[in-house]
Design a protein around this motif. Structure first.
Motif, short mmCIF file in Angstrom:
data_model
loop_
_atom_site.label_atom_id
_atom_site.label_comp_id
_atom_site.label_asym_id
_atom_site.label_seq_id
_atom_site.Cartn_x
_atom_site.Cartn_y
_atom_site.Cartn_z
N ALA A 1 34.76 42.25 34.62
CA ALA A 1 35.75 42.61 35.65
C ALA A 1 36.82 43.53 35.07
N LEU A 2 37.25 43.22 33.85
CA LEU A 2 38.28 44.04 33.20
C LEU A 2 37.77 45.45 32.94
N THR B 1 43.31 40.08 35.63
CA THR B 1 42.12 39.65 34.90
C THR B 1 42.46 39.22 33.48
N HIS C 1 35.74 39.28 39.13
CA HIS C 1 36.88 38.39 38.84
C HIS C 1 36.77 37.11 39.67
N GLY D 1 34.80 45.12 40.28
CA GLY D 1 35.66 44.37 39.35
C GLY D 1 36.35 43.20 40.01
N GLY E 1 43.67 35.83 33.66
CA GLY E 1 42.56 34.88 33.79
C GLY E 1 41.90 34.60 32.45
N TYR F 1 34.92 37.72 33.47
CA TYR F 1 36.25 38.34 33.40
C TYR F 1 36.20 39.62 32.56
N GLU F 2 35.45 39.59 31.47
CA GLU F 2 35.36 40.78 30.61
C GLU F 2 34.72 41.95 31.36
N GLU G 1 45.00 44.93 38.82
CA GLU G 1 43.84 44.07 38.64
C GLU G 1 43.55 43.84 37.15
N GLN G 2 43.83 44.84 36.31
CA GLN G 2 43.69 44.63 34.87
C GLN G 2 44.59 43.48 34.42
N ASN H 1 36.51 33.27 38.45
CA ASN H 1 37.40 32.20 38.90
C ASN H 1 36.61 30.94 39.29
#
Length: 275
Positions: free
Chosen positions: A181-182, A197, A159, A155, A200, A178-179, A193-194, A163
Protein backbone atom coordinates in the motif's frame (compact mmCIF):
# COMPACT_ATOMS: atom_id res chain seq x y z
CA UNK A 1 -11.20 27.63 -11.26
CA UNK A 2 -13.44 26.38 -8.42
CA UNK A 3 -11.78 22.96 -8.55
CA UNK A 4 -8.35 24.60 -8.25
CA UNK A 5 -9.51 26.50 -5.16
CA UNK A 6 -10.91 23.30 -3.66
CA UNK A 7 -7.69 21.37 -4.26
CA UNK A 8 -5.72 24.16 -2.62
CA UNK A 9 -8.00 23.97 0.40
CA UNK A 10 -9.56 27.38 -0.26
CA UNK A 11 -13.04 26.05 0.38
CA UNK A 12 -14.94 29.33 0.79
CA UNK A 13 -13.50 30.65 -2.48
CA UNK A 14 -14.37 27.35 -4.19
CA UNK A 15 -17.92 27.60 -2.89
CA UNK A 16 -18.35 31.07 -4.35
CA UNK A 17 -17.11 29.92 -7.76
CA UNK A 18 -19.41 26.89 -7.75
CA UNK A 19 -22.40 29.09 -6.86
CA UNK A 20 -21.61 31.34 -9.83
CA UNK A 21 -21.19 28.29 -12.06
CA UNK A 22 -24.58 27.00 -10.90
CA UNK A 23 -26.24 30.30 -11.78
CA UNK A 24 -24.78 30.08 -15.30
CA UNK A 25 -25.89 26.46 -15.70
CA UNK A 26 -29.41 27.39 -14.60
CA UNK A 27 -29.50 30.38 -16.97
CA UNK A 28 -28.41 28.09 -19.82
CA UNK A 29 -30.94 25.41 -18.88
CA UNK A 30 -28.11 22.86 -18.66
CA UNK A 31 -29.59 20.29 -16.29
CA UNK A 32 -26.60 17.95 -16.41
CA UNK A 33 -24.15 20.74 -15.51
CA UNK A 34 -26.46 21.86 -12.71
CA UNK A 35 -26.19 18.37 -11.25
CA UNK A 36 -22.40 18.30 -11.57
CA UNK A 37 -22.04 21.69 -9.88
CA UNK A 38 -24.49 20.88 -7.08
CA UNK A 39 -22.46 17.73 -6.46
CA UNK A 40 -19.28 19.81 -6.13
CA UNK A 41 -20.96 22.18 -3.69
CA UNK A 42 -21.89 19.11 -1.66
CA UNK A 43 -18.24 17.98 -1.76
CA UNK A 44 -17.03 21.32 -0.38
CA UNK A 45 -19.61 21.30 2.41
CA UNK A 46 -18.70 17.70 3.29
CA UNK A 47 -15.04 18.72 3.58
CA UNK A 48 -16.08 21.57 5.86
CA UNK A 49 -17.93 19.12 8.09
CA UNK A 50 -21.36 20.53 7.21
CA UNK A 51 -22.79 17.09 6.57
CA UNK A 52 -26.53 17.85 6.62
CA UNK A 53 -26.06 20.72 4.17
CA UNK A 54 -23.89 18.48 1.98
CA UNK A 55 -26.63 15.84 1.94
CA UNK A 56 -29.20 18.37 0.76
CA UNK A 57 -26.98 19.44 -2.14
CA UNK A 58 -26.22 15.84 -3.09
CA UNK A 59 -29.94 15.07 -3.15
CA UNK A 60 -30.57 18.00 -5.49
CA UNK A 61 -27.61 16.94 -7.62
CA UNK A 62 -29.03 13.43 -7.87
CA UNK A 63 -32.39 14.77 -9.06
CA UNK A 64 -30.69 16.77 -11.83
CA UNK A 65 -28.54 13.83 -12.88
CA UNK A 66 -31.61 11.58 -13.06
CA UNK A 67 -33.39 14.20 -15.17
CA UNK A 68 -30.36 14.38 -17.48
CA UNK A 69 -30.05 10.58 -17.74
CA UNK A 70 -26.50 10.73 -16.37
CA UNK A 71 -26.19 7.18 -15.02
CA UNK A 72 -22.51 7.38 -14.14
CA UNK A 73 -23.05 10.73 -12.40
CA UNK A 74 -25.94 9.27 -10.42
CA UNK A 75 -23.61 6.58 -9.12
CA UNK A 76 -20.96 9.12 -8.12
CA UNK A 77 -23.50 11.18 -6.16
CA UNK A 78 -25.06 8.11 -4.52
CA UNK A 79 -21.55 7.13 -3.45
CA UNK A 80 -21.02 10.51 -1.78
CA UNK A 81 -24.38 10.29 0.00
CA UNK A 82 -23.17 6.95 1.34
CA UNK A 83 -19.92 8.58 2.48
CA UNK A 84 -21.77 11.27 4.42
CA UNK A 85 -24.08 8.76 6.07
CA UNK A 86 -21.09 6.58 7.01
CA UNK A 87 -19.43 9.61 8.63
CA UNK A 88 -22.64 10.17 10.58
CA UNK A 89 -22.56 6.57 11.79
CA UNK A 90 -25.62 5.59 9.75
CA UNK A 91 -23.95 2.42 8.45
CA UNK A 92 -27.04 0.55 7.26
CA UNK A 93 -28.26 3.57 5.29
CA UNK A 94 -24.76 4.12 3.91
CA UNK A 95 -24.63 0.51 2.75
CA UNK A 96 -27.93 0.87 0.88
CA UNK A 97 -26.65 3.96 -0.95
CA UNK A 98 -23.36 2.25 -1.82
CA UNK A 99 -25.27 -0.71 -3.24
CA UNK A 100 -27.30 1.63 -5.46
CA UNK A 101 -24.11 3.48 -6.45
CA UNK A 102 -22.51 0.16 -7.42
CA UNK A 103 -25.50 -0.74 -9.60
CA UNK A 104 -25.18 2.58 -11.45
CA UNK A 105 -21.41 2.20 -11.86
CA UNK A 106 -21.93 -1.28 -13.32
CA UNK A 107 -24.68 -0.02 -15.66
CA UNK A 108 -22.40 2.80 -16.84
CA UNK A 109 -19.39 0.50 -17.26
CA UNK A 110 -17.49 2.66 -14.76
CA UNK A 111 -14.83 0.22 -13.57
CA UNK A 112 -13.08 2.74 -11.34
CA UNK A 113 -16.40 3.75 -9.76
CA UNK A 114 -17.19 0.10 -9.10
CA UNK A 115 -13.87 -0.35 -7.32
CA UNK A 116 -14.17 2.76 -5.17
CA UNK A 117 -17.68 1.80 -4.09
CA UNK A 118 -16.73 -1.80 -3.38
CA UNK A 119 -13.95 -0.42 -1.20
CA UNK A 120 -16.43 1.66 0.81
CA UNK A 121 -18.74 -1.33 1.22
CA UNK A 122 -15.71 -3.16 2.62
CA UNK A 123 -15.08 -0.26 5.00
CA UNK A 124 -18.63 -0.39 6.36
CA UNK A 125 -18.49 -4.15 6.83
CA UNK A 126 -15.11 -3.88 8.57
CA UNK A 127 -16.50 -1.23 10.91
CA UNK A 128 -19.37 -3.59 11.74
CA UNK A 129 -16.84 -6.32 12.54
CA UNK A 130 -17.75 -8.46 9.50
CA UNK A 131 -14.11 -9.02 8.60
CA UNK A 132 -14.46 -11.94 6.20
CA UNK A 133 -17.12 -10.14 4.17
CA UNK A 134 -15.05 -6.95 4.23
CA UNK A 135 -12.03 -8.83 2.91
CA UNK A 136 -14.02 -10.23 0.00
CA UNK A 137 -15.21 -6.75 -0.98
CA UNK A 138 -11.70 -5.32 -0.69
CA UNK A 139 -10.36 -8.07 -2.95
CA UNK A 140 -13.00 -7.28 -5.58
CA UNK A 141 -12.27 -3.56 -5.20
CA UNK A 142 -8.57 -4.19 -5.75
CA UNK A 143 -9.28 -6.12 -8.95
CA UNK A 144 -11.31 -3.17 -10.28
CA UNK A 145 -8.66 -0.64 -9.25
CA UNK A 146 -6.00 -2.67 -11.06
CA UNK A 147 -8.22 -2.99 -14.14
CA UNK A 148 -8.76 0.79 -14.12
CA UNK A 149 -5.05 1.49 -13.58
CA UNK A 150 -5.93 3.53 -10.50
CA UNK A 151 -2.71 3.35 -8.48
CA UNK A 152 -3.97 5.49 -5.62
CA UNK A 153 -7.10 3.39 -5.13
CA UNK A 154 -5.01 0.22 -5.30
CA UNK A 155 -2.98 1.54 -2.37
CA UNK A 156 -5.99 2.59 -0.31
CA UNK A 157 -7.59 -0.82 -0.84
CA UNK A 158 -4.38 -2.67 0.02
CA UNK A 159 -4.32 -0.62 3.21
CA UNK A 160 -7.87 -1.78 3.99
CA UNK A 161 -6.83 -5.41 3.48
CA UNK A 162 -3.91 -4.81 5.84
CA UNK A 163 -6.28 -3.37 8.42
CA UNK A 164 -8.51 -6.45 8.32
CA UNK A 165 -5.56 -8.82 8.62
CA UNK A 166 -4.16 -6.81 11.54
CA UNK A 167 -7.57 -6.92 13.23
CA UNK A 168 -7.52 -10.73 12.82
CA UNK A 169 -4.07 -10.88 14.39
CA UNK A 170 -2.31 -11.86 11.14
CA UNK A 171 0.42 -9.30 11.70
CA UNK A 172 3.07 -10.46 9.23
CA UNK A 173 0.51 -10.66 6.44
CA UNK A 174 -0.81 -7.23 7.42
CA UNK A 175 2.72 -5.80 7.21
CA UNK A 176 3.16 -7.16 3.68
CA UNK A 177 -0.07 -5.51 2.55
CA UNK A 178 0.83 -2.22 4.24
CA UNK A 179 4.21 -2.24 2.49
CA UNK A 180 2.52 -2.71 -0.90
CA UNK A 181 0.00 0.00 0.00
CA UNK A 182 2.84 2.38 0.85
CA UNK A 183 4.51 1.74 -2.50
CA UNK A 184 1.28 2.60 -4.31
CA UNK A 185 0.72 5.72 -2.21
CA UNK A 186 4.26 6.88 -3.00
CA UNK A 187 3.77 6.19 -6.70
CA UNK A 188 0.51 8.18 -6.65
CA UNK A 189 2.10 11.05 -4.71
CA UNK A 190 -0.57 10.69 -2.02
CA UNK A 191 1.19 12.18 1.01
CA UNK A 192 -1.75 11.77 3.37
CA UNK A 193 -2.17 8.07 2.55
CA UNK A 194 1.58 7.52 2.94
CA UNK A 195 1.31 8.91 6.48
CA UNK A 196 -1.74 6.80 7.33
CA UNK A 197 -0.04 3.64 6.05
CA UNK A 198 3.20 4.37 7.92
CA UNK A 199 1.09 4.77 11.04
CA UNK A 200 -0.45 1.34 10.37
CA UNK A 201 3.01 -0.20 10.01
CA UNK A 202 3.98 1.40 13.32
CA UNK A 203 0.88 -0.07 14.96
CA UNK A 204 1.76 -3.59 13.82
CA UNK A 205 5.38 -3.28 14.97
CA UNK A 206 4.22 -1.95 18.35
CA UNK A 207 1.93 -4.98 18.73
CA UNK A 208 4.89 -7.22 17.90
CA UNK A 209 6.94 -5.54 20.63
CA UNK A 210 9.31 -3.87 18.13
CA UNK A 211 9.07 -0.55 19.94
CA UNK A 212 12.09 1.24 18.49
CA UNK A 213 11.08 0.30 14.94
CA UNK A 214 7.50 1.37 15.67
CA UNK A 215 8.75 4.71 16.93
CA UNK A 216 10.69 5.32 13.72
CA UNK A 217 7.63 4.61 11.59
CA UNK A 218 5.43 6.85 13.74
CA UNK A 219 7.96 9.68 13.39
CA UNK A 220 7.91 9.34 9.60
CA UNK A 221 4.12 9.19 9.65
CA UNK A 222 3.99 12.37 11.73
CA UNK A 223 6.17 14.23 9.22
CA UNK A 224 3.84 13.25 6.39
CA UNK A 225 0.69 14.10 8.37
CA UNK A 226 2.18 17.55 8.93
CA UNK A 227 3.04 17.91 5.23
CA UNK A 228 -0.51 16.91 4.27
CA UNK A 229 -2.11 19.21 6.85
CA UNK A 230 -3.81 16.19 8.43
CA UNK A 231 -4.41 17.48 11.97
CA UNK A 232 -6.29 14.39 13.13
CA UNK A 233 -3.52 12.15 11.78
CA UNK A 234 -0.93 14.20 13.64
CA UNK A 235 -2.86 13.91 16.91
CA UNK A 236 -3.45 10.17 16.62
CA UNK A 237 0.20 9.49 15.75
CA UNK A 238 1.44 11.69 18.62
CA UNK A 239 -0.79 9.64 20.92
CA UNK A 240 0.78 6.40 19.67
CA UNK A 241 4.28 7.81 20.14
CA UNK A 242 3.23 8.54 23.73
CA UNK A 243 2.02 4.95 24.09
CA UNK A 244 5.36 3.54 22.92
CA UNK A 245 7.33 5.82 25.23
CA UNK A 246 5.08 4.83 28.16
CA UNK A 247 5.75 1.17 27.41
CA UNK A 248 9.48 1.95 27.42
CA UNK A 249 9.13 3.54 30.85
CA UNK A 250 9.78 7.08 29.61
CA UNK A 251 6.73 8.51 31.34
CA UNK A 252 7.64 12.20 31.29
CA UNK A 253 8.32 12.09 27.56
CA UNK A 254 5.08 10.13 27.02
CA UNK A 255 3.14 12.77 28.93
CA UNK A 256 4.52 15.54 26.72
CA UNK A 257 3.42 13.68 23.58
CA UNK A 258 -0.04 13.02 25.04
CA UNK A 259 -0.44 16.71 25.83
CA UNK A 260 0.54 17.71 22.29
CA UNK A 261 -1.88 15.14 20.88
CA UNK A 262 -4.71 16.41 23.06
CA UNK A 263 -4.11 20.01 22.03
CA UNK A 264 -4.19 19.12 18.34
CA UNK A 265 -7.30 16.97 18.58
CA UNK A 266 -9.11 19.63 20.60
CA UNK A 267 -8.16 22.23 17.97
CA UNK A 268 -9.44 19.97 15.21
CA UNK A 269 -12.72 19.49 17.09
CA UNK A 270 -13.13 23.25 17.42
CA UNK A 271 -12.45 23.77 13.71
CA UNK A 272 -14.90 21.04 12.76
CA UNK A 273 -17.56 22.54 14.98
CA UNK A 274 -17.14 25.87 13.23
CA UNK A 275 -17.57 24.10 9.89
Amino acid sequence: MATCWRRRGELEAALRWYEQALQRAEAAGDVREQGVTMHEIGNVLARQGELEAALRWYEQALQRKEAAGDVRGQGVTMHEIGNVLARQGELEAALRWYEQALQRAEAAGDVRGQGVTMHEIGNVLAERGELEAALRWYEQALQRAEAAGDVREQGVTMHGIGNVLAERGELEAALRWYEQALQRAEAAGDVREQGVTMHGIGNVLARQGELEAALRWYEQALQLHEAAGDVRGQGVTMHEIGNVLARQGELEAALRWYEQALQLLKRRGTCAAKG
